[in-house]
Motif scaffolding. Structure first.
Motif: not given
Length: 108
Positions: A3-19, A50-61
């Motif tokens: 099970i993965y969480l798919l998370l789409k972020l833009n450059e307004d996300y203020p952190f370098s990580n997530i808990y 990496k050129q896009t301002r919107i990034k999608t990450f696949k986080i293992p849950i």
């Protein structure tokens, strides 16, 4: 299954990580976990260029778990600023959230 969480972020996300706090319930199975995910880690490759301002990450849950029938999966964040006790109520820069479930060891 995995099970993965798919998370789409833009450059307004203020952190370098997530808990993340995760909970999975199924029949007699109850799994709780805290996950720390660093977005700039070289292993955590962005699913888009990496050129896009919107990034999608696949986080293992949860990985390699055996479930059948109805299963409840809950995920919440526990991100906070250094000078605060509680989690941030609304994380800026998160555009979309999804859950991906697939068979273990299956290429995505």
């Amino acid at each position: 299954i995995d099970i993965y969480l798919l998370l789409k972020l833009n450059e307004d996300y203020p952190f370098s990580n997530i808990y993340l706090l995760s909970n999975l319930e199924n029949n007699n199975l109850n799994l709780n976990d805290t996950i720390s995910f660093r977005f700039n880690d070289s292993e955590n490759k962005n699913l888009l260029s990496k050129q896009t301002r919107i990034k999608t990450f696949k986080i293992p849950i949860h990985k390699n778990i055996n479930v059948s029938g109805e299963t409840l999966v809950e995920v919440s964040h526990a991100v906070r600023y250094i000078d605060s006790v509680g989690a941030v109520l609304k994380l800026q820069g998160i555009l979309d959230v999804g859950i991906l479930v697939n068979k273990s060891n299956e290429k995505i």
